[in-house]
Design an enzyme around this catalytic site. Structure first.
Site, PDB file in Angstrom:
ATOM      1  N   GLU A 156       5.377  -8.827  10.556  1.00  0.00           N
ATOM      2  CA  GLU A 156       6.199  -9.908  11.107  1.00  0.00           C
ATOM      3  C   GLU A 156       7.189 -10.480  10.096  1.00  0.00           C
ATOM      4  O   GLU A 156       8.274 -10.910  10.472  1.00  0.00           O
ATOM      5  CB  GLU A 156       5.339 -11.078  11.625  1.00  0.00           C
ATOM      6  CG  GLU A 156       3.903 -10.748  11.927  1.00  0.00           C
ATOM      7  CD  GLU A 156       3.603 -10.362  13.365  1.00  0.00           C
ATOM      8  OE1 GLU A 156       4.315 -10.816  14.267  1.00  0.00           O
ATOM      9  OE2 GLU A 156       2.655  -9.596  13.576  1.00  0.00           O
ATOM     10  N   GLN A 192       8.781  -1.386   7.714  1.00  0.00           N
ATOM     11  CA  GLN A 192       8.378  -2.587   8.451  1.00  0.00           C
ATOM     12  C   GLN A 192       9.405  -3.699   8.293  1.00  0.00           C
ATOM     13  O   GLN A 192       9.760  -4.379   9.242  1.00  0.00           O
ATOM     14  CB  GLN A 192       7.020  -3.087   7.926  1.00  0.00           C
ATOM     15  CG  GLN A 192       5.857  -2.298   8.442  1.00  0.00           C
ATOM     16  CD  GLN A 192       5.767  -2.405   9.944  1.00  0.00           C
ATOM     17  OE1 GLN A 192       5.446  -3.452  10.474  1.00  0.00           O
ATOM     18  NE2 GLN A 192       6.108  -1.357  10.644  1.00  0.00           N
ATOM     19  N   LEU A 225       0.828  -1.215   0.000  1.00  0.00           N
ATOM     20  CA  LEU A 225       0.000   0.000   0.000  1.00  0.00           C
ATOM     21  C   LEU A 225       0.853   1.253   0.000  1.00  0.00           C
ATOM     22  O   LEU A 225       0.480   2.273  -0.567  1.00  0.00           O
ATOM     23  CB  LEU A 225      -0.909   0.011   1.229  1.00  0.00           C
ATOM     24  CG  LEU A 225      -1.916  -1.143   1.332  1.00  0.00           C
ATOM     25  CD1 LEU A 225      -2.628  -1.099   2.680  1.00  0.00           C
ATOM     26  CD2 LEU A 225      -2.934  -1.066   0.193  1.00  0.00           C
TER      27      LEU A 225
END
Lengths: 337, 174, 753
Positions: free
Chosen positions: C717, C651, C643
């Site tokens: 993660e 991240q 996105l």
């Protein structure tokens, strides 16, 4: 943190007087270790004597060497053009320690007086002879991978955490102190002590004394030196083992050798025999190994720090190699020469 | 004796004068109040963060007379007379130099995504300005070493180095 | 599939773009406030006194000296603690494992070191801290058991399974027999260290008592709903009496999933005293709840001479507390990643006298994938295969653990792009064959995997007469960029400029949403926001069409686009109307809509969904001195649609950094004699610092996925999984030493001769 009163003297004499009047009093300058310890209730001073206004902030030339005022910050020493040029070993060692923020606050005198990083010393839930004499040593048989391999006692296996002091030991600096009975000089190697049966005492500073300066002797070791620090991450960690090595060479032959180890004992560790052994010998790996073996002959491991003996052996050899080659360890380039 | 707070145990406070983000303030503090707790709990300047309270993370970094230090390890009373700049004052620091809105390092942090949760960010920013004031770091390696007193658990390290390098290449903060 | 954010038209103007964080200015100016920073006029400060022992009971507690300090309001201990709910289930939060959750100050019993034994409440922080040091506690001490290796023999299959955690599948084939008969066998035990999350913000809660007797709670939590329901249950309050907010979270990594004891204590004191209370934990106290507990893992791989797996056994014994059966997915990943006909995956727990472990970034996967990916590297050497080729040879085309195809899996492409970016082709396969000056150079790789999940979520969107849009729900932005991506999605769906959209999160007055965890927030909240905005689009379109002389009078919704604050006929911008004009002309004050997102049942029935990564790492090692430097990492991610490449990259960077920590630095060291983590501070628990982290190359490979309309699969993660194995494998390649125990510190390099 306990409660205390606060005084701010303007002169060394006032400071000494303020301390002498109260055995529970502590000097505070950078505060980077004392406030840390006070928050853990390891230190509970009744009175803090803020010495930051004392006129001890100069670096001055004397007797071919330099006098560093006790309040000169670690950063100021490390980046001082004269120190960088003439005592690069000292600059390098200081820059190997702590963080930029801490070095900006920490003072020269305070650095020498910083206390061990032993987990048990810091943790009031556990026994510690240094913190509370007679309670025992939690580190013996406990978590001790960072602890001493030389000069420890059955009462204490803590190490002295300073990097700067290791370089000062190699440079044979002299600590100038002032006290109720006047001024005196203490050679750096005699400033810190081994734990013996009185581990609460880190130094040979007498009650009531204040550090006013550290003197650097004329001998500079500008070319053949290194400060090699080995630790659990690449910056902002205390040494597992560190080596300050300084040599004077005549061609391939060692004229003078100075060697001090950090992270291995209750004080910066020097071994005159090993330095004597190096003297007059060729600057080769074999010579360095012989010196390392000699230094570590009496090393004793704890339950989980045996690796430090071999690590120290290798670090000594490498440190001497770096010094001999004139390729000192950079504190920002993490490649080891 | 310049200052004497009186006998131990008494909750006597001491009057000090601080210039915080350009504003001079007269404050009564207890001797055991750290500069960090003074900023956060008394002056509502919560931009400066408490990450460890022991000088082991750098979240509390502020500029004292232009020099970066850990405000958690400094007693407020000992800073009497000092000029303190916190993250809340970085923009006005830029404004005083004729720049608008954010300090270049703040803009660079946003542009390079040099933070995630934002909690270490004020310390990273003040530390970056301190680093540039010091003028000792020139390469990425040197920036990394000189910023190692500021932990970022989110792992924005490479972006922080990018942001600092960017501002340094633009001519630095000042 | 091209994702259309507004099938009504929608142009992906912002979605997919590297937009800077919308919360950036607040964070760089210090204006972003965290849980322990909200003020109240009557605020009192609570400081926790922690247990010095790990097991036993409090024989005597004397708070007299503390209470005598001027400014102390109250000292609460188990002896004078106000009553709370008697029902254990009232303490069971939304992500609690089976068991009886810990209740602070409930009794004299001590079950872990650092357990809170008193709360000192005072008028100011320093007084509370000082008085806390005066509380005297005498204990009756019992011998604690905290060594997972020593207790591994006492392991058990947890009788109650934790919700959302798949137990290991039934074995298939004959793993033991196939292993015994295999041409090539690899067998090893793999260990890690206990790790602590250590977000930079210590856990804190500020409970504000409002004039009407209700409570406004600012809590360090990854989802305010969890705190809300816990507080209401434990303190017997009506839901409307509690509002919980947490607009910013100073890092969580899982430590903020469950309400922690500082919240309970702050609430306990506030309710008891009828005044606002804040409790902030010290950094040391961050070692007194939740951690990534070590698992003792054993892996046996059998393969034919070509390296094709014929047997795979993966067993893990993990530590949990005495009072809860914490569980995570540790071993299943092996069966998902690799195609093999004979597989046995087993997982059990053993009781330790520690706090209950908890989810920590990619819980279970970090642990299990480290082991299998190291074992696969061993098999690569044993079979003479390139590690990438070996993985391709054993590539799974479906999830064998549940006999389902993958919704999408572009791991092959991740291997290809990752190895190309890294320059893997020029790797010399033999260990110790690459060198640079004094340093040995090692190149290692590994695969990462994480489950792609979606949770039931809702979102609310409100369009004002001024054309400004507000969207939001209860979930938290834990540093992941949720504020930003939701703003992008909302702006695109209604064709608004970014600065016309405000996203609000972390407030129980907003639409329902779960905790932010498991990498499910983008899919769940993103879809809900998109649906709410699409509903608004339809509403405003209907209004527009009904306007007098509407340019859209005879146009279908499918034929319009929302762009630049206008509704326009697709392909004919002259026919359109501004949203603000629609609102004004129709006298509409505001339009509201709620969007609901839930997992697609049909999709879930048919497919299993995972994200994957290929990690390539370079280390340089001064072997003589045992110093390892990680000098380069390439992480190629296959995780559906991205996105926002800027926040998405962050991240992954963050995951890689924590993975480097896991591989080389992080270790909470227990003194088993006293059951206490001894290096409970950031000076001695080493997380990576700037100097430890090299430049990191992040690649997102194209991957189309249909589990949700956004095509996203989650990124929080996947960045960490496998990183430790890639580094450990690089260490082997550099040195020829296989170190099967993380972190790889100097002592281990020296000792591995």
């Amino acid at each position: 943190m306990n409660r205390f009163d606060y005084v701010r003297p303007n002169t060394v004499a006032e400071a000494v007087q303020a301390l002498g009047a109260d055995p529970q009093a502590r000097f505070i300058a950078g505060g980077t270790n004392l406030i840390d310890l006070m928050k853990y209730d390891v230190e509970r001073p009744g009175r803090l004597i803020d010495i930051t206004r004392l006129p001890l902030r100069d670096i001055t030339e004397q007797d071919g060497g330099y006098r560093i005022g006790a309040l000169v910050t670690n950063a100021t020493v490390a980046y001082d053009a004269r120190i960088k040029e003439r005592y690069p070993l000292l600059s390098s060692a200081i820059l190997a320690g702590a963080s930029a923020q801490l070095r900006n606050a920490a003072s020269t005198g305070g650095n020498l007086l910083q206390r061990t990083r032993c987990y048990y010393f810091y943790d009031t839930a556990t026994p510690c002879n240094k913190r509370e004499p007679g309670t025992g040593c939690g580190a013996i048989g406990g978590v001790n991978r960072i602890h001493a391999i030389l000069g420890a006692s059955e009462h204490c296996i803590a190490t002295h955490p300073s990097d700067m002091a290791v370089a000062l030991a190699a440079l044979e600096a002299v600590v100038q102190v002032s006290g109720p009975n006047g001024d005196r000089s203490i050679p750096l190697s005699e400033f810190h002590r081994l734990p013996g049966d009185d581990p609460a005492k880190d130094t040979n500073l007498a009650p009531g004394e204040i550090i006013v300066a550290v003197d650097l002797p004329a001998k500079q070791f500008k070319t053949n030196y290194t400060y090699l620090k080995l630790r659990d991450r690449l910056s902002y960690a205390f040494a597992l083992v560190s080596v300050a090595a300084a040599l004077e060479l005549d061609g391939e032959t060692i004229r003078t050798a100075r060697l001090a180890l950090g992270g291995v004992a209750h004080k910066p560790w020097r071994n005159p025999e090993a330095e004597a052994l190096l003297q007059g010998k060729p600057a080769t790996r074999e010579t360095f190994q012989a010196a390392a073996d000699l230094i570590l002959r009496e090393a004793k491991p704890q339950s989980t720090n045996g690796f430090k003996i071999e690590l120290a052996r290798r670090a000594i050899v490498r440190g001497l190699e770096q010094a001999a080659a004139g390729t000192p360890q950079s504190q920002s380039d993490k490649r080891i020469q | 004796m310049l200052i004497d707070s009186g006998s131990p145990g008494a909750a006597g406070t001491i009057g000090i004068s601080l210039t915080i983000n350009g504003e001079r303030r007269e404050i009564q503090v207890a001797p055991w109040t750290t500069l960090l707790d003074l900023l956060r709990e008394r002056l509502d300047l919560t931009g400066t963060k408490k990450g460890c309270d022991h000088g082991q993370c750098g979240a509390c970094t502020v500029l004292v007379n232009g020099t970066r230090i850990n405000s958690c390890l400094s007693l407020a009373v000992m800073q009497d007379g000092a000029e303190i700049t916190t993250v809340e004052g970085l923009a006005s620091l830029a404004a005083r130099e004729g720049k608008n809105s954010l300090h270049p390092i703040q803009e660079a942090f946003v542009e390079h995504d040099a933070f995630q949760c934002g909690y270490c960010t004020p310390g990273q920013l003040c530390s970056s300005v301190g680093l540039m004031n010091e003028g000792h770091a020139h390469s990425r390696e040197e920036i990394r070493e000189a910023m190692s007193g500021n932990i970022c658990r989110c792992g924005a390290y490479t972006n922080i180095v990018d942001a600092i390098e960017d501002v340094m290449q633009q001519g630095g903060a000042r | 599939m091209t994702v259309q954010f507004s099938p009504a038209a929608g142009r992906d103007r912002f979605v997919g773009q590297a937009i800077s964080r919308v919360d950036g200015p607040a964070k760089v100016t210090g204006l972003a406030k965290y849980a322990g920073e909200f003020a109240a006029p009557d605020l009192a400060y609570g400081v926790v006194v922690s247990s010095a022992i790990a097991k036993g009971r409090i024989a005597r507690i004397d708070s007299g000296a503390a209470e005598a300090v001027p400014g102390v309001v109250k000292v609460i201990t188990h002896e004078n603690r106000p009553a709370t709910s008697q029902k254990p289930e009232d303490y069971q939060d939304a992500v609690a494992p089976p068991g009886a959750p810990f209740q602070a100050l409930a009794s004299d019993r001590i079950v872990f070191s650092g357990q809170p034994v008193a709360l000192v409440v005072a008028e100011d922080f320093e007084t509370a801290r000082y008085a806390a040091s005066l509380v005297r506690v005498e204990y009756e001490t019992a011998a604690p058991l905290t060594d997972v290796a020593a207790q591994a023999g006492e392991s058990y299959d947890p009788p109650m399974k934790r919700a959302g955690i798949k137990p290991p599948p039934e074995p298939w084939g004959d793993a033991a027999g196939a292993f015994d008969g295999a041409d090539i066998r690899v067998n090893g035990q793999y260990r890690m260290a206990d790790e602590h999350h250590n977000p930079m913000e210590p856990h804190a809660s500020t409970v504000v008592v409002e004039k009407d007797g209700s409570y406004t709670v600012y809590d360090k939590i990854q989802g305010v709903s969890n705190t809300h329901d816990y507080i209401a249950g434990a303190f017997g309050l009506k839901p409307e009496q509690v509002r919980v907010l947490n607009p910013y979270l100073g890092g969580g990594f899982g430590s903020g999933l469950r309400p922690q004891y500082q919240l309970f204590l702050a609430m306990l004191a506030a309710k008891d005293l009828g005044r606002s209370v804040r409790v902030t934990l010290t950094r040391d106290q961050m070692w007194s709840f939740t951690y990534r507990s070590e698992a003792i893992q054993t892996i046996s791989l059998g393969a034919d001479r070509s390296g094709k797996l014929t047997a795979l056994k993966h067993d893990a014994v993990q530590g949990t507390s005495t009072y809860e059966d914490y569980q995570e997915v540790v071993v299943n990943w092996s069966g998902v990643l690799y195609d093999c006909d004979n597989v046995a995956l087993t997982y059990s727990l053993t009781k330790l006298d520690t706090p209950t472990p908890g989810d920590m970034r990619a819980p279970g996967a970090v642990t299990g994938v480290y082991a299998i990916e190291t074992a696969m590297d061993e098999l690569a050497y044993a079979s003479g295969q390139d590690p990438v080729q070996l993985r391709l040879k054993n590539y799974s085309e479906g999830d064998q653990t549940e006999d389902k195809p993958f919704g999408s899996k572009e791991l092959r492409e991740a291997f290809r792009q990752g190895s190309e970016a890294f320059g893997w082709a020029s790797r010399k396969p033999e260990p110790r064959s690459m060198r640079e000056g004094r340093e040995l150079v090692g190149w290692g790789m590994a695969t990462g995997i994480w489950e792609s999940m979606m949770m039931q979520s809702s979102a609310r969107a409100v369009l004002g007469a001024d054309g400004r849009l507000e969207v939001g729900n209860q979930t938290g932005d834990i540093g992941t960029g949720t504020y930003t991506i939701l703003t992008q999605i909302a702006a695109d769906t209604l064709g608004l400029p970014l600065d016309h959209v405000t996203t609000k999160l972390g407030d129980t007055t907003l639409a329902q949403a779960p905790v932010a965890g498991g990498s499910w927030t983008a899919a769940s909240s993103g879809t809900a926001v998109m649906k709410a905005c699409r509903d608004l689009a339809e509403q405003v379109f209907r209004l527009a069409r009904g306007m007098d002389n509407s340019p859209l009078a005879n146009v279908d919704f499918e034929r319009v686009v929302f762009t630049n604050g206008r509704i326009e006929v697709s392909g004919d911008p002259s026919k359109g109307v501004a949203l603000t004009d629609v609102m004004r002309a129709t006298g509409t004050d505001k339009l509201e809509a709620t969007g609901e997102a839930a997992p697609d049942k049909d999709f879930e029935e048919k497919y299993n969904a995972y994200t994957h990564s290929a990690i390539f790492a370079e280390v340089k090692i001064d072997e003589e001195l045992g110093v390892v430097r990680c000098t380069r990492v390439v992480s190629a991610i296959a995780a559906g649609k991205v996105l926002n490449p800027k926040t998405a990259r962050s991240q992954i960077l963050g995951g890689v950094v924590m993975g480097i920590g896991s591989a080389l630095h992080e270790e909470s060291m227990l003194d088993h004699r006293i059951g206490r983590f001894m290096n409970h501070n950031l000076g001695e628990y080493h997380v990576p610092v700037h100097a430890d982290i090299p430049d990191i190359d992040v690649i997102f490979v194209d991957e189309e996925d249909k589990a949700n309309p956004l095509g996203v699969k989650g990124l929080g993660e996947i960045g960490i999984v496998g990183v430790a194995a890639a580094i450990a494998n690089a260490v082997f390649h550099a040195t020829g030493k296989r170190i099967r125990h993380l972190p790889i510190t100097i002592d281990k390099i020296l000792g591995a001769d």
